[in-house]
Structures are given as C-alpha cells and as structure tokens.
Enzyme design. Structure first.
Site, PDB file in Angstrom:
ATOM      1  N   TYR A  93       6.041  -8.125  23.224  1.00 36.52           N
ATOM      2  CA  TYR A  93       6.686  -7.608  22.018  1.00 36.52           C
ATOM      3  C   TYR A  93       6.421  -6.115  21.851  1.00 36.52           C
ATOM      4  CZ  TYR A  93       7.709  -6.446  17.213  1.00 36.52           C
ATOM      5  OH  TYR A  93       8.204  -5.822  16.100  1.00 36.52           O
ATOM      6  N   ASN A 139       5.406   2.275  13.092  1.00 36.73           N
ATOM      7  CA  ASN A 139       4.429   1.388  12.446  1.00 36.73           C
ATOM      8  C   ASN A 139       3.263   2.228  11.935  1.00 36.73           C
ATOM      9  OD1 ASN A 139       4.406  -1.794  14.267  1.00 36.73           O
ATOM     10  ND2 ASN A 139       5.810  -0.976  12.778  1.00 36.73           N
ATOM     11  N   ARG A 190     -17.235   8.208 -28.720  1.00 34.09           N
ATOM     12  CA  ARG A 190     -18.448   7.427 -28.490  1.00 34.09           C
ATOM     13  C   ARG A 190     -18.435   6.711 -27.131  1.00 34.09           C
ATOM     14  NH1 ARG A 190     -19.560   2.116 -31.725  1.00 34.09           N
ATOM     15  NH2 ARG A 190     -17.915   3.002 -33.023  1.00 34.09           N
ATOM     16  N   GLU A 249       9.812 -10.475   7.424  1.00 29.40           N
ATOM     17  CA  GLU A 249       8.774  -9.735   6.698  1.00 29.40           C
ATOM     18  C   GLU A 249       8.837 -10.197   5.241  1.00 29.40           C
ATOM     19  OE1 GLU A 249      10.163  -5.883   7.752  1.00 29.40           O
ATOM     20  OE2 GLU A 249       9.742  -6.241   9.877  1.00 29.40           O
TER      21      GLU A 249
END
Length: 515
Positions: free
Chosen positions: A58, A200, A287, A418
């Site tokens: 891949y 990427n 405060r 995705e």
C-alpha cells in the site's frame, strides 16, 4: 537541534519548544543535521527494493484510501504520485501565513528525515531549499479534517515543490515554476511513496496549534499583569494569594500563579492604605485569579508536552522499518492528540479573556470598585470606558462561541473508509482568531487598570506595577475626557500580542513548561 547565533540545525526527533518558537518567529537560518542522511537513504532503498521485486505494498504501488486494492504498474508509479498531489490540492479559503508555513515545512522535513517514510534525501532537500530561500507555498487554510493527515494543505505544499501553483516570495504571490527557475532550483519529481509521505502527516494542524500556544503564552503573561494592576486599582486584598491556601489544594499551576500575584503586588502603597478596611471579600475576578489562570497554565503545559511530541513524530503512512524490510500501515496521521489539546487551548484562551472582561466590568462599576463611574472624573458629559467595556464583552462572547470543541464533530470521508476524523486543523486554526480577541480584551483591561491606579494618586502601586503603568503610558495618555478611543485600544492590543510585556516581566511569571 543546535542553536548558533543566527543558525539553527534541525535534529530530527529532538526539536524543543524553544526551537519550534524560533522557527515560527523566523529568527534563525535553518539547516538539517547531516547525520540523518544515511538513515534516510536506508529507508528509500527499502522502498526501491519493494518496487524492484514487484511486491504489492500500500502507498508504494497501489491506489489510495478506498482505492487501495488497485495495483499500479511500475511504469505508472511516477504518475501515481503526481496525480495524488494534483487531485488532493483542493484547499480553499485564505492562505496560511508565512510563519505557519515555515513551521510546518520545517516539521515535515524533520519528520521525513527520521527515515521511517521511505523517501529519498532529494525530497527533504527540496523542503530545505524552500526554507533556505524563504519560499513559502501558497496553502489555502481550509479543507482538512485532520485525518489521513492534513491532505489538502500538504498537497498544496507539495505541488509548490514540484513547481505547480503559487508561492509567496519576497512578500509577493508569484508562480512556483517561475520562482524555482529564477533561483535555479530543480522542481521535485516524486518517486514511489513520496507523494503520499508528503501529504500524510499532522504538520499543518500541529503548526497551527503551536502558534496558538505561543500566542496563549503572551496572553497569560499580559493578563496576569493586568489582573494584578486591576486588583490594586480596585483596592482589592492580597489575602487570597496566601501560600497556605494554594498549598492546601495542591494544584501546581495555581500555586505558581499565586506566587506571581504576590510578587507583583508586594510593596504597594495602595494595598497598605486599606489593610484595616471593612471589606470582607473581593469578586471572583480578583479573588480567584490563581485558580483560573493556574488552570489555564496547566492546560497550556499539557498542550506543550503533546505538541512537542507531535512535532517530533512520524505521522505519515505506511511506515518503513528497515531492520525487517516491512512496510506497515497504521493510523499515525490521525490528529486526535492535536485536536484535543487545541480544544483545551481554545478553552484557556477564552477563559483568560473572560476573566479579564469581568475585571473591566468591575472597574467601571463604581459600586464595586469605588472608582469614578466608567473611570472618568466628569462622568455624564464623558462616557469614559463605558463602550470600551462593551467591546471587551463582545469579544469575550465571540470567543465563547469559538471555544466549542472541534474534536467531537467527526464526519466520515473517503466513501466511509476514513470514518472517524479529528477536525484538528480548523480546531487549531481558530486559536489565532481567539488569541487576537483576547489580546484586545486584555489590552482594554491594561488601559482601564492603569487609569484606575492613577485615580488612586498620590498613592502608588508596587514597584513592578509602576513599571507596567509606565509602559502603558508610553502608548496611551491618561483618559481625562472623551477622545477617539480606538487607537489606544489597538496600541494596547499590539503591545499584548508583541510579547514585550511577557519578556519584560518574565521574572514574575511562571514558564509554560514546568522546570
């Protein structure tokens, strides 16, 4: 990374926060540690071996995302990488500023130089050449969801390396191809996996988040100073900053911020003048400053630690492991760590501004502060700080809307391949807008608290706060009657954003990172 007078040597995997800040500021000439070259060459050789052996892996000889099952012939691999860049160059919106682009390119070069990405040294040299010549790719800010990397913006960066699209050079937007030709730089031709390795990665979202962090540091410092001055202007008590109170709780940031407030207010004549007054308690905006600002400091420190790791990370996919020859697909490009800390930084920036706005409201309210209404002696004919506070309120409210967490808003992409994304990129991009809003709020508080201190004359505040008072008076005259107010606010905002106050009063303020 080694810092020399005008030089900064990128040491992959070892960038520090101070070094990243210097890159962002553009104050150093960048070079790359030559020790990384052998490691890079080994990674590239491992990829080439896969190509030579016709193994299907891949990102090297397949399609991408949902098209990963498509095997690409060897003679089409160069076209595969080029087409990836062209098809992914889909950004829109305003261009990222040069300081962001410089930082993301430096981080991308350092990441690739760790040798896990399988790219040739020529790819990293191309990035370094752009940094050397101050060539900044024109990268549209919008179009990334922060998963599979910052694909669209990094594609625009990569296209510029290839001589495609536009770059900013000498402050002008010009064609990349013509600029490279004029500088005798050869456009990058991509080899196997190289386009994917460049696209990427989380470098864009990380650069934006780091920029937000650097601005938040200035805001925290300026708001601490402004809050101390407001405390004295309103004749507040320093009792809530007692060491024992904060030690009993034990929150680190809170304890350190309380120490800052004690040091800043120490020796004030105004404080001594009302030690025996009947006032029991101050509003929370005075405060509870250590508790709120300390919590913001803690979030900033956490963000800094995460972002330092991410800046040094290898976040592309797949990764090459030379020892075994394996190329393994994973998900390091998912920017969830960046998304979550960007959300936390957004909350901190919003809270710094919110607390500051409350102090402005307190100062202009004579029933609480005891000062003339709206901080002007002739109220009625003069409106004083009335609408300056309205501006602060508007900006604080805008920041509240912007502070909604981006990381919870995932949306599936790439035909559901995705199916969970981080939204880190726009979650980080908003930080600079929010920081500018908060800088204006704190700037207004500095003007208001300085005015309040003068209304306590002849009593003086502490020595460090008198120094602060003098700095404000360099940019804005005392407010005696109504005048065109916007220039004063803009000058005060710029003073906050410049970081000059943070630098000048550094001895009174905690560092972003714990020592």
């Amino acid at each position: 990374m080694t810092i020399e007078p005008k030089n900064l040597v990128l040491s992959p995997g070892h960038l520090t926060l101070d070094e990243l800040r210097l890159i962002y500021q553009g104050e150093r000439h960048l070079t790359l540690d030559p020790a990384c070259r052998d490691t890079v060459a080994e990674g590239a050789a491992a990829v080439q071996k896969i190509v030579d052996e016709n193994r299907t892996v891949y990102g090297i000889n397949t399609g991408f995302g949902r098209l990963a099952q498509e095997v690409i012939p060897k003679d089409k691999l160069e076209a595969l990488q080029k087409n990836l860049v062209l098809s992914h160059s889909t950004g829109t919106g305003p261009l990222l500023k040069d300081d962001i682009v410089r930082l993301l390119m430096a981080m991308k070069a350092a990441s690739l130089a760790r040798g896990f990405s399988g790219v040739r040294m020529a790819v990293i040299d191309a990035l370094m050449a752009f940094l050397e010549h101050k060539i900044y790719p024109c990268i549209p800010a919008k179009g990334s969801v922060g998963a599979s990397g910052d694909l669209a913006p990094l594609a625009h960066m990569t296209a510029a390396l290839m001589g495609i699209g536009n770059v900013r050079f000498d402050g002008e937007i010009v064609p990349a191809e013509a600029t490279l030709k004029a500088l005798k730089i050869t456009p990058l031709t991509l080899g196997p996996k190289e386009g994917l390795a460049l696209l990427n990665g989380t470098q864009v979202s990380t650069a934006l988040a780091l920029a937000g962090l650097f601005e938040a540091e200035k805001l925290l410092a300026a708001a601490t100073l402004a809050g101390s001055l407001s405390l004295d202007a309103a004749k507040g008590t320093d009792a809530p900053f007692d060491t024992r109170i904060h030690a009993a709780r034990g929150q680190i940031g809170q304890m350190e911020m309380a120490a800052s407030y004690r040091a800043l207010i120490e020796g004030s004549e105004i404080r001594k003048s009302h030690e025996d007054c009947e006032k029991v308690q101050d509003p929370y905006c005075l405060r509870c400053q250590p508790q709120v600002m300390g919590a913001c400091l803690d979030q900033m420190r956490h963000a800094a630690k995460v972002l330092i790791i991410e800046a040094n990370s290898v976040s592309d996919n797949p990764l090459v492991f030379v020892e075994t020859g394996e190329v393994i697909s994973g998900g390091n490009f998912h920017a969830e760590p960046v998304a979550l800390v960007a959300d936390n930084l957004a909350l901190a920036i919003a809270e710094i501004g919110s607390m500051s706005e409350r102090r402005i409201a307190m100062l202009v309210d004579t029933s609480i502060s005891g000062l003339p209404a709206f901080l002007v002696t002739s109220a009625g004919i003069n409106s004083g700080f009335m609408i300056a506070h309205v501006t602060a309120a508007a900006l604080a409210s805008e920041n509240k809307q912007q502070a909604y967490p981006a990381s919870v808003d995932s949306i599936p992409t790439s035909a559901n391949q995705e199916d969970h994304v981080s939204m880190a990129t726009h979650g980080a991009r908003r930080l600079l807008r929010m920081a500018e809003n908060t800088a204006a709020i704190v700037g207004i508080e500095l003007l208001a608290s300085t005015q309040g201190i003068e209304l306590r004359a002849p009593l003086q505040t502490s020595a460090p706060l008198e120094r602060l008072h003098a700095e404000i008076r360099k940019i804005a005259e005392p407010y005696k009657e109504d005048r065109f107010f916007a220039p004063d606010i803009e000058a005060a905002k710029k003073l906050v954003m410049s970081g000059a106050l943070a630098a000048q009063f550094a001895d009174f303020l905690p560092d972003t990172l714990e020592s």
